[in-house]
Structure formats: C-alpha cells, structure tokens
Design a protein around this motif. Structure first.
Motif, PDB file in Angstrom:
ATOM      1  N   VAL A 106      25.208  27.976  47.178  1.00 10.19           N
ATOM      2  CA  VAL A 106      25.328  27.541  45.789  1.00 10.19           C
ATOM      3  C   VAL A 106      25.425  26.014  45.706  1.00 10.19           C
ATOM      4  CG1 VAL A 106      26.751  27.664  43.700  1.00 10.19           C
ATOM      5  CG2 VAL A 106      26.431  29.699  45.104  1.00 10.19           C
ATOM      6  N   SER A 143      43.340  33.242  37.419  1.00 10.25           N
ATOM      7  CA  SER A 143      42.279  33.398  36.418  1.00 10.25           C
ATOM      8  C   SER A 143      41.138  34.233  36.957  1.00 10.25           C
ATOM      9  CB  SER A 143      41.736  32.031  35.995  1.00 10.25           C
ATOM     10  OG  SER A 143      42.763  31.220  35.519  1.00 10.25           O
ATOM     11  N   LEU A 147      39.728  37.822  35.642  1.00 12.03           N
ATOM     12  CA  LEU A 147      38.328  38.027  35.262  1.00 12.03           C
ATOM     13  C   LEU A 147      37.704  39.225  35.971  1.00 12.03           C
ATOM     14  CD1 LEU A 147      35.847  36.812  33.729  1.00 12.03           C
ATOM     15  CD2 LEU A 147      35.322  35.574  35.818  1.00 12.03           C
ATOM     16  N   TYR A 183      35.459  30.087  45.299  1.00 14.06           N
ATOM     17  CA  TYR A 183      35.838  29.498  44.024  1.00 14.06           C
ATOM     18  C   TYR A 183      36.835  28.359  44.222  1.00 14.06           C
ATOM     19  CZ  TYR A 183      37.569  29.330  39.253  1.00 14.06           C
ATOM     20  OH  TYR A 183      37.949  28.925  38.019  1.00 14.06           O
TER      21      TYR A 183
ATOM     22  N   VAL B  15      23.464  25.205  37.022  1.00 16.94           N
ATOM     23  CA  VAL B  15      24.100  25.737  35.822  1.00 16.94           C
ATOM     24  C   VAL B  15      25.010  26.912  36.202  1.00 16.94           C
ATOM     25  CG1 VAL B  15      23.692  26.875  33.612  1.00 16.94           C
ATOM     26  CG2 VAL B  15      22.237  24.980  34.311  1.00 16.94           C
ATOM     27  N   CYS B  17      26.500  27.348  38.984  1.00 19.94           N
ATOM     28  CA  CYS B  17      27.671  26.787  39.652  1.00 19.94           C
ATOM     29  C   CYS B  17      28.738  26.422  38.628  1.00 19.94           C
ATOM     30  CB  CYS B  17      27.229  25.555  40.437  1.00 19.94           C
ATOM     31  SG  CYS B  17      28.519  24.710  41.308  1.00 19.94           S
ATOM     32  N   LEU B  18      28.313  25.753  37.552  1.00 19.28           N
ATOM     33  CA  LEU B  18      29.273  25.381  36.513  1.00 19.28           C
ATOM     34  C   LEU B  18      29.856  26.626  35.840  1.00 19.28           C
ATOM     35  CD1 LEU B  18      28.039  22.242  34.570  1.00 19.28           C
ATOM     36  CD2 LEU B  18      29.635  22.424  36.471  1.00 19.28           C
ATOM     37  N   ILE B  20      30.257  29.586  37.153  1.00 20.09           N
ATOM     38  CA  ILE B  20      31.239  30.194  38.056  1.00 20.09           C
ATOM     39  C   ILE B  20      32.550  29.410  38.032  1.00 20.09           C
ATOM     40  CG2 ILE B  20      31.757  30.699  40.477  1.00 20.09           C
ATOM     41  CD1 ILE B  20      28.686  31.015  40.866  1.00 20.09           C
ATOM     42  N   LEU B  21      32.438  28.084  38.031  1.00 20.61           N
ATOM     43  CA  LEU B  21      33.645  27.263  38.075  1.00 20.61           C
ATOM     44  C   LEU B  21      34.475  27.401  36.800  1.00 20.61           C
ATOM     45  CD1 LEU B  21      32.393  23.952  39.754  1.00 20.61           C
ATOM     46  CD2 LEU B  21      34.009  25.586  40.694  1.00 20.61           C
ATOM     47  N   TYR B  22      33.789  27.543  35.677  1.00 15.01           N
ATOM     48  CA  TYR B  22      34.527  27.495  34.415  1.00 15.01           C
ATOM     49  C   TYR B  22      34.829  28.860  33.803  1.00 15.01           C
ATOM     50  CZ  TYR B  22      34.347  22.462  34.326  1.00 15.01           C
ATOM     51  OH  TYR B  22      34.537  21.150  34.636  1.00 15.01           O
ATOM     52  N   ALA B  23      34.012  29.881  34.138  1.00  9.93           N
ATOM     53  CA  ALA B  23      34.180  31.169  33.458  1.00  9.93           C
ATOM     54  C   ALA B  23      35.623  31.706  33.534  1.00  9.93           C
ATOM     55  CB  ALA B  23      33.191  32.193  34.008  1.00  9.93           C
ATOM     56  N   PRO B  24      36.234  31.758  34.742  1.00 11.58           N
ATOM     57  CA  PRO B  24      37.589  32.311  34.787  1.00 11.58           C
ATOM     58  C   PRO B  24      38.578  31.520  33.925  1.00 11.58           C
ATOM     59  CG  PRO B  24      36.688  32.130  36.997  1.00 11.58           C
ATOM     60  CD  PRO B  24      35.747  31.403  36.079  1.00 11.58           C
ATOM     61  N   LEU B  25      38.439  30.196  33.953  1.00  8.31           N
ATOM     62  CA  LEU B  25      39.362  29.363  33.189  1.00  8.31           C
ATOM     63  C   LEU B  25      39.186  29.585  31.692  1.00  8.31           C
ATOM     64  CD1 LEU B  25      38.998  26.060  35.242  1.00  8.31           C
ATOM     65  CD2 LEU B  25      40.771  27.800  35.426  1.00  8.31           C
ATOM     66  N   VAL B  27      37.948  32.217  30.200  1.00  9.10           N
ATOM     67  CA  VAL B  27      38.401  33.555  29.826  1.00  9.10           C
ATOM     68  C   VAL B  27      39.923  33.583  29.659  1.00  9.10           C
ATOM     69  CG1 VAL B  27      38.694  35.889  30.732  1.00  9.10           C
ATOM     70  CG2 VAL B  27      36.451  34.820  30.781  1.00  9.10           C
ATOM     71  N   VAL B  28      40.637  32.975  30.600  1.00  2.00           N
ATOM     72  CA  VAL B  28      42.096  32.955  30.500  1.00  2.00           C
ATOM     73  C   VAL B  28      42.543  32.165  29.273  1.00  2.00           C
ATOM     74  CG1 VAL B  28      44.134  31.919  31.566  1.00  2.00           C
ATOM     75  CG2 VAL B  28      42.685  33.457  32.878  1.00  2.00           C
ATOM     76  N   TYR B  31      42.043  34.427  26.289  1.00  2.00           N
ATOM     77  CA  TYR B  31      43.012  35.518  26.226  1.00  2.00           C
ATOM     78  C   TYR B  31      44.449  35.038  26.011  1.00  2.00           C
ATOM     79  CZ  TYR B  31      39.941  39.454  26.962  1.00  2.00           C
ATOM     80  OH  TYR B  31      38.994  40.430  26.781  1.00  2.00           O
ATOM     81  N   LEU B 245      46.590  23.668  32.524  1.00  2.00           N
ATOM     82  CA  LEU B 245      45.191  23.282  32.624  1.00  2.00           C
ATOM     83  C   LEU B 245      44.915  22.054  31.765  1.00  2.00           C
ATOM     84  CD1 LEU B 245      42.772  26.210  32.701  1.00  2.00           C
ATOM     85  CD2 LEU B 245      41.969  24.089  31.757  1.00  2.00           C
TER      86      LEU B 245
END
Lengths: 306, 267
Positions: A106, A143, A147, A183, B15, B17-18, B20-25, B27-28, B31, B245
């Motif tokens: 990646v 996080s 997810l 990650y 794209v 990569c970004l 993956i990096l940001y999705a979990p943050l 989402v939290v 929520y 964060l």
C-alpha cells in the motif's frame, strides 16, 4: 540552562568549551533511566524468580532454560527443545513480516503518487498521511476494533450492500492483528519511500522509456534499485515496532494470536508473573531487533561505499 | 502518453491509503455523537456522551487521569525540550569532540529500543532502587523517551542557522550569554516550539511504558481508556477518544504551521 553564563576569558561563537556541561543532562537522563535499566534487566534475566513478583539475588540460567528447553513435568527428563515460546516469537516475526509486506504494497504506490504531485498538493498529502501517526495509538487501535468487530459498521455495510450474508469474523484472528499493525505503522513506510522517490531523477525513467522499456519494466529495473534505501528504511521502521507491539495483538487478537509483547507483559502482572523470565524474553526481543538494525546499518554502509 | 511519473492504479492506492487511515477515526467520531445507549444502533445526534464524560459516574476517574496526563506531558515536554536545546547546541555548535558519535547514538537510543523493553527495564530499575512507582516514575520515564523527539526538530533547525549572526554579535562585544539569548535562541525558536509540541504529544500518547511504571491506583488517560475498553467499547470512550483526537490534530497542525513560518523567516 545552567552552564550558559559566559566565561570571560573565551571568545568566538563556538561552544566547544561548554560541550560537557551542555550534554550532561542528556547523558544523565538517558544513561540513568534507559542504559542502566537495560543493563539491570540483563542481570535480572539471570536471577531466580520470587513468587509474588520480583527476584531473589541468586544467579541461575533458569529463565533461559525455561525459554528454550523442556525438561518434562518434573524437570527430571532429558532436555528437549521447548517449542511454546519459540512458537510465540516465530509467530511475532511472521505477523510483523506480513504487516510490513502489506504496508509496502500500500505504501509504495502512495509514496510514489505523493512524490509526483506538484509541491503544494504534495505538502497537503504528506500532512494528511502524517496526522494519524500523531493520534494516540490506543485510540486508533480501539477505533479499528470498533470498525471491524462482528456487528460493527464494516460488516453491517458489507451486508447491507449484499456483498456478504454473514458477518466476517475478523476480530481475534491473525488477519485482525496484521491489519492492526499495518494500520499502526503505515505512515512509517510511506515517509522514507516518499523521501527516496522525491530525490529520484526522472530522467532515468525517460531514458528507459526512450529505449522502449515498458512502465513496469522501468519500475522493476530502474526505479526500485534506486529507491531501495528508502524501501528498506520503511520496512525496518514498520517491522521493528511491530515485532514488540502490545496494543494491536492484545486488543485485536485472541489466545491464538499471542505475541511477544503480551508474553512479556504477562510476566510482570500480579502474582502469576515471573520477572527473570520476562527480562529474558525482553533480552531476546532486544537481541532480535539489534540484529535487524545491524544488518540494516551494514547494508547502508555498503550502499554508501559504492 | 502521460509521462514516466504516471503509473495506473497508484492514484486509487493513495486514496485507499487515506481511506484506511481515516475510516476508523471518522467512524468513532460519528458514533461518539450517537444518542443511543447501544453502540450498534444509531439513535440520532446527541451530545449526551460528552456530558457523560464530564458528569457521569466515571467522570472523577477520567478527570484525575486527564489531569495526570496533561501535567505529566507538560512537565516532561518542557524538561525534555530544555535538555534537547542544550544537547543540540553542544552537538552542532560544539565542533569536534570525543564521544560525539556515541552521544548521537545515545540520544537516538530511546527510538531504537522496543517500547516494551524500555517499559520492563524501567520497572525493574525503579523497583531495584526502591522508588515507589507512581507519578514521579512516569515523569522520569517520559522525560527520557521525549528527549529524541524534542532533539530532532531543534537540531534540524540549528543546523540551518549560520553562525555569522552570533559572530557579528560577539564582534560588537556581546557576551556569549547575550549572543545566545538575543540572537541564537530567537532564531532557534520555531525548532524549539515544534520539538516541544512533538514531545508533548508523544508523552500524552504513551501507553506501554506508562502502564508498567504507573503503580497501582495511578492512571493517565491512555491507561484509563485501556482499562475501560477491556470491558467493551462504550460510547463515552468514543467521546473521550474524539476529544483526544481533536487535541492531537490541533497540536500537530500548530507544530506544522510553526515549522512553515520558521522556514519562511529563514529564507
């Protein structure tokens, strides 16, 4: 800022006469609170365990014996190789290697893409890639767990678009731990590769294209050898912290994904612990890391000599 | 023909990569504004979990932990920055001296040794010298591993400052102290600030070493969050995470801007 008062006899802007007092705080802090503790840890790995945690000052090889040898339930059988801990170390190396590989797959295209943007866009992309590194690792790992958990947003959205019918059991698997490590340390892969690609002379690629090399042949034959130092640096920066990682395996993995970090941690928790054994495991981990770093340093020195 | 810089598939990868990096943050973050008590169902937008963090049953615990985290980060970052400034001046303005490369290795040592090894070593050390683990031991460990993070930007900045300014000041009869205070220190300031901010975030961020040397009953925010998360991810944890964060992003942005202004003043 002690030691900054001027000595009347001296002149010039050099601080050569003040080197020792200026460096004293650094030597003292890192010497007392890092070097000395690591040396003491080496000593502890040769001591006898005390049952409520802590040690008895009797020198023995028991910790390393327990790590490498199996002497049967009562300790009277001829020793054979003990696989329990070697397996945990092997698994950690494997997990760290897979995470490093995913980061590379990646990270390389990402770094290449960023390095070939115009300067302004490049700065923005770099900033976006670095921000997550500065966000608390614990929060990032939690996080990710939120997810990908069984009835979490990822599984729900995959099910709602009909891609899967049952939730993917991701948490507590090797894949979850690899994903967590990937990650955690992805920015470490992107940044050094980016730095290497930025210095790459694209005239080399143009020359290759003029001589009818295809894009991918050029990438393999010209680009990769030139930017290799950046790739190696990125791999080291991901592999080393992954090897001793604690949070990703602990939060995303289960009993089957137990790694070195958790093994060491366990030896210092409550009355079940075994300090000399924990110290020995930490010594072995540190030795592994030093070997990797030394191979890297030697390869770099060779590269510079050429 | 799009040129040799272009490789098909690299844009989607970047794209991705970004994402993956940001999705979990992200989402939290979303929520944390969930009005429902269940973390799986969406119950409308609400600030209730933020209120819960400050006034709920766990509020005293989080407040104490936040206070510990912030005060430790502030003291550790300040001390580490002061130590790093002295070290950078010696390393870059001190000329050649014996033990220079050894000192360089020593400064970078906290970055090389795996965190869990540092944690174990510190615990063993403090227990051997009989220092009860608690606030002080966390602070000492944090100062130590913050030094390289403070040092790197400061040294990088100092390397780019020519010593002609100081020499001019000395020619005009400034003492070395005056030349340092009035000339060098202001020129180094962007590096010092960005080193301080990085050290501050690194201290605030640390979990493993803190967890080993904190002793019983002592919590920082990461250890308190870790303790809660062990029983499952609750919505109030997501609210705290979102706030932390925001703090991290704020400080990194600040550090980035300081650095950019620094670069502009240099050129």
């Amino acid at each position: 800022m002690a030691g900054m008062t001027p000595a009347p006899k001296e002149n010039g802007t050099g601080y050569s006469s003040l080197v020792a007092p200026l460096l004293l705080p650094t030597w003292a802090m890192i010497g007392i609170f890092l070097v000395l503790p690591v040396l003491l840890m080496a000593v502890y790995s040769f001591l006898t365990k005390e049952f409520r945690g802590g040690v008895i000052w009797d020198f023995t090889l028991a910790a390393y014996d327990q790590f490498f040898l199996n002497r049967g339930l009562f300790g009277d059988e001829p020793p054979t190789l003990e696989w329990t801990y070697i397996t945990i170390f092997w698994r950690s190396i494997w997990q760290a290697a897979v995470a490093t590989l995913i980061c590379l797959i990646v990270g390389f295209p990402t770094a290449w893409f960023i390095a070939t943007r115009p300067p302004k866009a490049r700065a923005v992309w770099l900033f976006l890639v670095t921000i997550p590194y500065w966000v608390n690792l614990l929060i990032r790992t939690v996080s990710l767990k939120f997810l990908i958990r069984e009835n979490g947003p990822l599984n729900e959205s995959l099910m709602s678009i009909g891609l899967i019918t049952d939730p993917l059991p991701l948490v507590n698997t090797n894949l979850a731990v690899q994903l967590g490590l990937f990650y955690s340390y992805l920015p470490f892969m992107v940044l050094p590769i980016y730095a290497a690609v930025e210095r790459y002379n694209f005239a080399l690629s143009e020359a290759a294209a003029d001589l009818y090399a295809s894009r991918w042949v050029t990438l393999r034959e010209i680009v990769l050898p030139v930017v290799k130092p950046g790739i190696v640096a990125g791999c080291i920066l991901v592999f080393v912290p992954s090897l001793g990682a604690f949070l990703a395996p602990d939060l995303l993995g289960g009993a089957k994904t137990f790694m070195i970090g958790s093994l060491i941690d366990e030896q210092f928790r409550g009355s079940q612990g075994n300090w000399p054994f924990g110290a020995a495991a930490a010594m072995i981990l540190m030795t592994l890391v030093l070997i990797v770093l030394m191979i890297y340093a030697r390869a770099q020195a060779k590269g510079e000599a050429r | 023909m799009k040129g040799v810089r272009h490789y098909p598939g690299f844009l989607p990868m970047a794209v991705g990569c970004l994402v993956i990096l940001y999705a979990p943050l992200v989402v939290v973050m979303i929520y944390s504004f969930n009005g429902s008590t269940s973390i799986t169902t969406w119950g409308g937008f609400s600030w209730r979990w933020y209120a819960d963090v400050f006034t709920g049953p766990e509020a005293p615990r989080f407040k104490a932990a936040a206070w510990n985290s912030l005060s430790i980060a502030l003291i550790a970052a300040t001390t580490a920055t002061a130590i790093a400034v002295a070290a950078a001046v010696a390393m870059i303005r001190g000329g050649r001296f014996r033990g220079k490369s050894a000192t360089f290795a020593l400064i970078n040592l906290p970055l090389m040794v795996p965190e869990i090894v540092v944690a174990v070593a510190c615990l063993i050390f403090f227990s051997t010298i009989g220092l009860t683990t608690g606030y002080l031991t966390i602070l000492l460990a944090h100062i130590t591993f913050c030094i390289p993070f403070a040092y790197l930007p400061i040294a990088a900045r100092l390397q780019g400052i020519e010593d002609t300014y100081e020499q001019a000041a000395r020619d005009l009869y400034a003492t070395r102290g005056q030349a340092f205070r009035l000339i060098l220190l202001p020129l180094m300031m962007p590096g010092i600030l960005s080193g301080f901010l990085l050290a501050f975030i690194i201290s605030l961020d640390d979990f493993i070493i803190t967890n080993f040397v904190k002793g019983a009953g002592m919590e920082t925010l990461p250890t308190a969050i870790f303790g809660s998360v062990k029983q499952g991810i609750k919505p109030n944890i997501m609210a705290i995470s979102t706030m932390m964060l925001a703090v991290s992003v704020f400080f990194v942005t600040l550090s980035y801007l300081v650095n950019r202004i620094g670069q502009r003043t240099r050129s």
